[in-house]
Scaffold this active site. Sequence first.
Site, PDB file in Angstrom:
ATOM      1  N   GLU A  99       0.831  -1.209   0.000  1.00  0.00           N
ATOM      2  CA  GLU A  99       0.000   0.000   0.000  1.00  0.00           C
ATOM      3  C   GLU A  99       0.865   1.258   0.000  1.00  0.00           C
ATOM      4  O   GLU A  99       1.984   1.246   0.508  1.00  0.00           O
ATOM      5  CB  GLU A  99      -0.886   0.019   1.257  1.00  0.00           C
ATOM      6  CG  GLU A  99      -2.212  -0.681   1.108  1.00  0.00           C
ATOM      7  CD  GLU A  99      -3.232   0.135   0.320  1.00  0.00           C
ATOM      8  OE1 GLU A  99      -2.838   1.103  -0.362  1.00  0.00           O
ATOM      9  OE2 GLU A  99      -4.420  -0.214   0.387  1.00  0.00           O
ATOM     10  N   ASP A 100       0.331   2.332  -0.544  1.00  0.00           N
ATOM     11  CA  ASP A 100       1.011   3.620  -0.486  1.00  0.00           C
ATOM     12  C   ASP A 100       0.804   4.252   0.884  1.00  0.00           C
ATOM     13  O   ASP A 100       1.742   4.673   1.547  1.00  0.00           O
ATOM     14  CB  ASP A 100       0.514   4.565  -1.599  1.00  0.00           C
ATOM     15  CG  ASP A 100      -1.012   4.669  -1.656  1.00  0.00           C
ATOM     16  OD1 ASP A 100      -1.713   3.936  -0.911  1.00  0.00           O
ATOM     17  OD2 ASP A 100      -1.515   5.489  -2.433  1.00  0.00           O
ATOM     18  N   ASP A 103      -4.815   5.323   5.816  1.00  0.00           N
ATOM     19  CA  ASP A 103      -5.351   6.512   6.481  1.00  0.00           C
ATOM     20  C   ASP A 103      -6.347   6.076   7.561  1.00  0.00           C
ATOM     21  O   ASP A 103      -5.982   5.899   8.720  1.00  0.00           O
ATOM     22  CB  ASP A 103      -5.989   7.411   5.410  1.00  0.00           C
ATOM     23  CG  ASP A 103      -6.546   8.698   5.976  1.00  0.00           C
ATOM     24  OD1 ASP A 103      -6.448   8.906   7.194  1.00  0.00           O
ATOM     25  OD2 ASP A 103      -7.081   9.506   5.203  1.00  0.00           O
ATOM     26  N   LYS A 131      -1.014   6.861   8.544  1.00  0.00           N
ATOM     27  CA  LYS A 131      -1.463   8.087   9.211  1.00  0.00           C
ATOM     28  C   LYS A 131      -1.978   7.808  10.614  1.00  0.00           C
ATOM     29  O   LYS A 131      -2.295   6.678  10.954  1.00  0.00           O
ATOM     30  CB  LYS A 131      -2.597   8.719   8.398  1.00  0.00           C
ATOM     31  CG  LYS A 131      -2.133   9.507   7.197  1.00  0.00           C
ATOM     32  CD  LYS A 131      -3.267  10.403   6.725  1.00  0.00           C
ATOM     33  CE  LYS A 131      -3.017  10.896   5.334  1.00  0.00           C
ATOM     34  NZ  LYS A 131      -4.099  11.756   4.849  1.00  0.00           N
ATOM     35  N   ARG A 168       9.291  12.654  -7.320  1.00  0.00           N
ATOM     36  CA  ARG A 168      10.232  11.655  -6.794  1.00  0.00           C
ATOM     37  C   ARG A 168      10.294  11.650  -5.273  1.00  0.00           C
ATOM     38  O   ARG A 168      10.857  10.745  -4.675  1.00  0.00           O
ATOM     39  CB  ARG A 168      11.636  11.945  -7.325  1.00  0.00           C
ATOM     40  CG  ARG A 168      11.729  11.978  -8.827  1.00  0.00           C
ATOM     41  CD  ARG A 168      13.082  12.497  -9.243  1.00  0.00           C
ATOM     42  NE  ARG A 168      14.095  11.490  -9.008  1.00  0.00           N
ATOM     43  CZ  ARG A 168      14.634  10.743  -9.960  1.00  0.00           C
ATOM     44  NH1 ARG A 168      14.258  10.899 -11.202  1.00  0.00           N
ATOM     45  NH2 ARG A 168      15.556   9.848  -9.678  1.00  0.00           N
TER      46      ARG A 168
HETATM   47  P1  IMP Z   1      -8.230   4.721   3.892  1.00  0.00           P
HETATM   48  O1  IMP Z   1      -9.246   3.730   3.414  1.00  0.00           O
HETATM   49  O2  IMP Z   1      -8.851   5.852   4.645  1.00  0.00           O
HETATM   50  O3  IMP Z   1      -7.116   4.074   4.686  1.00  0.00           O
HETATM   51  O4  IMP Z   1      -7.631   5.436   2.607  1.00  0.00           O
HETATM   52  C1  IMP Z   1      -6.604   4.884   1.849  1.00  0.00           C
HETATM   53  C2  IMP Z   1      -6.504   5.529   0.481  1.00  0.00           C
HETATM   54  O5  IMP Z   1      -6.871   6.923   0.500  1.00  0.00           O
HETATM   55  C3  IMP Z   1      -5.065   5.491  -0.003  1.00  0.00           C
HETATM   56  O6  IMP Z   1      -4.757   4.283  -0.660  1.00  0.00           O
HETATM   57  C4  IMP Z   1      -4.987   6.721  -0.887  1.00  0.00           C
HETATM   58  O7  IMP Z   1      -5.411   6.403  -2.185  1.00  0.00           O
HETATM   59  C5  IMP Z   1      -5.971   7.696  -0.265  1.00  0.00           C
HETATM   60  N1  IMP Z   1      -5.299   8.658   0.621  1.00  0.00           N
HETATM   61  C6  IMP Z   1      -5.398   8.736   1.969  1.00  0.00           C
HETATM   62  N2  IMP Z   1      -4.661   9.741   2.464  1.00  0.00           N
HETATM   63  C7  IMP Z   1      -4.040  10.313   1.397  1.00  0.00           C
HETATM   64  C8  IMP Z   1      -3.093  11.407   1.271  1.00  0.00           C
HETATM   65  O8  IMP Z   1      -2.670  12.048   2.246  1.00  0.00           O
HETATM   66  N3  IMP Z   1      -2.676  11.701   0.008  1.00  0.00           N
HETATM   67  C9  IMP Z   1      -3.109  11.019  -1.089  1.00  0.00           C
HETATM   68  N4  IMP Z   1      -3.970   9.992  -1.005  1.00  0.00           N
HETATM   69  C10 IMP Z   1      -4.438   9.634   0.221  1.00  0.00           C
END
Ligand code: IMP
Length: 177
Positions: A99-100, A103, A131, A168
């Site tokens: 995963e990137d 959140d 996060k 980058r």
């Molecule tokens: P979650 O389901 O709330 O954990 O959201 C995960 C997804 O939200 C990630 O895979 C990203 O695509 C997007 N996302 C959450 N926070 C950010 C951020 O700070 N920048 C860019 N994309 C984000």
Amino acid sequence: MNIKGIEFVEFIGETEIEKKIQALASEINQLYADKTPVFLPVLNGSFMFAADLLKHITIPCRISFVKVSSYDGLSSTGQLKTLIGLEESLFKQDVIVVEDIVDTGLTLQKILDELRALGTRSVEVISLLRKKPARDKGINVRFTGFDIEDEFVLGYGLDYDGLGRNQRNLLKAQRNQ
Ligand code: IMP
């Protein structure tokens, strides 16, 4: 850098990211030394992280890219997400989801539920960023690059409104704009 009216400033530099990736890769190389894991990078955000990480993975492995649909079924509320693009069987496989950023952890939770239902032997997660909301909820990310506060980041695969993925390094949105 200004994107659509929001000012983004340098957050984590290229060298620091590269160092962290090398450390994460060597941990995985050791822990999975006697296994042949299947890496599942979740597109689009993890494309750059996955490419750089996999360059340092020295054990035998497979790589299969997946995506999470924004909704499933007839509703477009974005509430129901589902894993798409899985082309190989993961039965009895040791899976590492790439995963990137995690959140709230909701996306990840859905992915993990789906993967476990496929009869995988093990499922672990590597995420470049985690996060605060995910930490507070105790979302388990086995391999984490950087634990960050609840701020919006961009670059190194991550986007804001579709832009910035090609950076980058990692930038963060400047507060009090
Ligand atoms: P979650 O389901 O709330 O954990 O959201 C995960 C997804 O939200 C990630 O895979 C990203 O695509 C997007 N996302 C959450 N926070 C950010 C951020 O700070 N920048 C860019 N994309 C984000």
